[in-house]
Design an enzyme around this catalytic site. Structure first.
Site: not given
Length: 688
Positions: A112, A132
């Site tokens: 990210e 995640e």
């Protein structure tokens, strides 16, 4: 320290390369994106923006990786500022371009962060991904919004909902990476940054790559099926789809809200518990730490399904393998099984032809026991019967070189009894592989009373080299996993006598999260395996034990499970019947009559509670006896080897969520249901 270098926090410092600021993250072992890392990155971006003669910045990790994820220990607590979205906002707001230099792994928050930069340069061996969802959360710093802008909504759903790890070459095709280099990464990233001087290339400013609605719907349904409609999967799908219909700032806010909600959920706590438990299980206790013996050549005795699977695991790990059998026919069958495996891998595109050929070239099938002298490690994988093991180990003792590690692949037999029968018990340990051995990750490493520390260390090192999840266990009948599973299975059999049918028990435990119920599992593995184990224990069985003979009666009628066409269930045309037939029901009803039990309806909740409490009770006994060294090891074994749902954390984690009063009442019920020989554990050893 040179004038061009500044330490911003203990884990982040900067160096100048002319007009480029190089920001170095040094937070070993994996450069996790901790609070100190975030503070350092924010300070570095402020420095880049405020220094007039700097034209661009480069983010790079020291050591073997970029940022392999966030610091998961922070996720169960209030997050401290600056949070990762603030760092990415600062990079995007900076008037000067920032390039991420990726090597090793850029996962989770690491990817990210990289997607928030103006470009990404990676090495050939870099992998990227957003895992995640496998931890019960979703990407919370823009991953669900920036990825669709490069790959489209459907591919983003596939990638994020599966936690897929993507190699750099594929990531380049998907435009998640802008350049892949095989030379000096730092120099390449600096050159790329200079080429962007005066330009910003923010992914947030791009439109979401258009997708066919039918393709998106297909991706959604596939993700829901594969992810069992877990909350994190459903949330990820929702916020990824929002990328195509909401302004990015609104979609980012929606993503962050979902992330914050999920990270404090029970499921996320359970998955983080399992994550850390697996890493702790890789470590030997201080008293047993030693340097492993070197191992390159492995001899595997027994070319059946288990032996062949172990051989494939060793070949895939780059080891030389001797496959030993007593006759040519058995050896040929084993060799063909291995050859067929590699052919299938090549045909499916999962392995290149040259790699398959290289692996097979390291296999030496032989019936010559003299070849054992070449082996650093010998793994016996023959029939699960003590007399057979003794014969094989006598031969091993006669032919193995001094210092070779000698392992028995046994599911429940006494490793010390095997070791005592030869002249070098200090070299013996148990290696309990799970079937199929080349697929299942769990490996119970069994410590005998005379196992030398460096032999135990060798077993652990082997597991890591094979890509397995090792757990050290003491030598006791069934070790950790089979002993707990045996207690679980017994309790499920008690419930058959009490009034349930096999399909009710299986359905209730599948509803809890097990992939299969215990009776479907028994049919799949073969009822004769448990029958043989029961007969081995018969002489020492407590006469007060509540013993359920239903399985014995099935086996006596030739109902050995799926392989014989009938067990608890029947298998017309190879497919399992939805319910048990009258033969099975008659055997079960007769068992109830003989026990003097009036059959009653059991609820799903009772079935689940009793089955889980049986696991918990046995887990506490194992820990008190020292068979398991850590309570968390038990959870690793049951999740990795026995289908306990990962999102429930394991039986120990489950017990810790129940509350003392509920556990006490449950244990009272378990004791009432389990007969006069039931040994009630002190659960305090699990709950401390």
């Amino acid at each position: 320290m040179s004038a061009g270098e500044a330490v911003l926090t203990p884990v982040v410092h900067t160096e100048r390369d002319g007009d480029v600021l190089v920001v170095i993250i040094n937070n070993p072992p994996v450069n996790a994106g901790s609070l100190e890392v975030r503070r350092g990155l924010l300070a570095a971006i402020d420095t880049l923006q405020a220094t007039p003669d700097l034209l661009a910045g480069v983010l790079i990790g020291s050591g073997s990786t970029f940022i392999a994820g966030s610091d998961l220990r922070e996720f169960g607590k209030p997050l401290e500022a600056p949070e990762l979205p603030s760092i990415i906002e600062a990079i995007e707001a900076c008037t000067k371009p920032v390039v991420a230099a990726l090597h090793g792994a850029a996962l989770g928050g690491g990817l990210e962060l990289a997607l928030g930069c103006d470009a990404r340069v990676a090495t050939v061996k870099t992998v990227v991904g957003l895992p995640e969802v496998t931890l019960g959360i979703i990407p919370g710093a823009g991953g669900t919004q920036r990825v669709p802008r490069r790959v489209g909504v459907a591919r983003a759903i596939q990638m994020i909902c599966s936690g897929e790890r993507i190699p750099s070459g594929k990531a380049l095709e998907l435009r998640l990476i802008d350049e892949v280099v095989s030379t000096d990464l730092r120099a390449a990233a600096i050159a790329h940054a200079r080429s962007l001087a005066g330009r910003k290339c923010r992914i947030r400013d791009e439109a979401v790559l258009p997708d066919d609605p039918a393709v998106i719907e297909s991706a959604v349904q596939s993700a829901l099926r594969a992810g069992k409609r877990r909350p994190a999967v459903m949330a990820a799908i929702e916020v990824i789809q929002a990328s195509a219909r909401l302004p990015i700032d609104d979609a980012l806010a929606s993503e962050r809200a979902a992330f914050q909600r999920l990270r404090l959920s029970r499921e996320a706590f359970a998955l983080r518990h399992q994550f850390f438990a697996e890493r702790e299980a890789m470590k030997l206790p201080q008293a047993f730490q030693a340097t492993p013996r070197p191992v390159q050549t492995v001899a595997i005795i027994g070319a059946g399904t288990m032996g062949s699977g172990i051989a494939i695991s060793a070949l895939d790990a780059g080891m030389d393998v001797l496959l030993v059998e007593q006759d040519e026919a058995a050896l040929q069958r084993g060799s063909e099984r291995i050859h067929e495996y590699y052919n299938n891998r090549v045909a499916s595109g999962k392995l290149k032809v040259d790699q398959a050929a290289a692996n097979e070239s390291r296999l030496t099938p032989t019936t010559d026991w003299e070849q054992l002298r070449r082996a650093d490690l010998i793994i016996e994988a023959v029939f699960e019967e003590m007399a057979v093991k003794h014969v094989v180990f006598a031969k091993i003792d006669a032919h193995a070189r001094a210092g070779a590690v000698l392992a028995t692949n046994t599911s429940y037999l006494d490793v010390d009894a095997i070791a005592r029968a030869i002249s070098r018990p200090q070299d013996v340990l148990g290696l309990h592989f799970f079937s199929p051995a080349n697929v299942m990750k769990l490996l119970e490493v069994v410590r005998g009373e005379q196992t030398a520390p460096d032999v135990l260390a060798t077993g652990m090192a082997l597991a890591k080299r094979l890509g397995k999840q090792p757990v050290v266990t003491g030598n006791a009948f069934g070790f950790i996993g089979n002993r707990i599973y045996n207690a679980y299975r017994k309790q499920c059999e008690f419930m058959l006598e009490d009034g349930a049918w096999p399909e009710q028990v299986d359905a209730a435990l599948q509803a809890f999260g097990f992939a299969m119920g215990p009776f479907a599992v028994a049919d799949l593995s073969g009822l004769d395996i448990a029958w043989r184990m029961r007969r081995a224990q018969a002489a020492t069985r407590n006469p007060q034990e509540r013993y359920v003979a239903i399985l014995d009666h099935l086996c006596e009628q030739g109902r050995l499970g799926q392989k014989s066409g009938a067990g608890y269930y029947t298998y017309p045309d190879g497919k399992r019947s939805a319910t048990t037939d009258q033969t099975v029901r008659g055997i079960i009803e007769q068992a109830s009559v003989q026990r003097g039990i009036e059959r009653r309806l059991l609820s799903d909740e009772e079935i689940q509670r009793r089955a889980l409490l049986a696991m918990v009770n046995e887990a506490a006994l194992l820990l008190a006896e020292g068979v398991a060294g850590r309570a968390t090891d038990i959870d690793v074994v049951m999740v990795q080897g026995y289908g306990f749902p990962r999102w429930e954390g394991g039986p120990v984690f489950w017990a810790r969520q129940q509350g003392a009063a509920a556990l006490q009442a449950g244990m009272d019920e378990l004791a009432r249901c389990s007969g006069g020989s039931f040994v009630r554990a002190n659960l305090a050893v699990l709950l401390d």
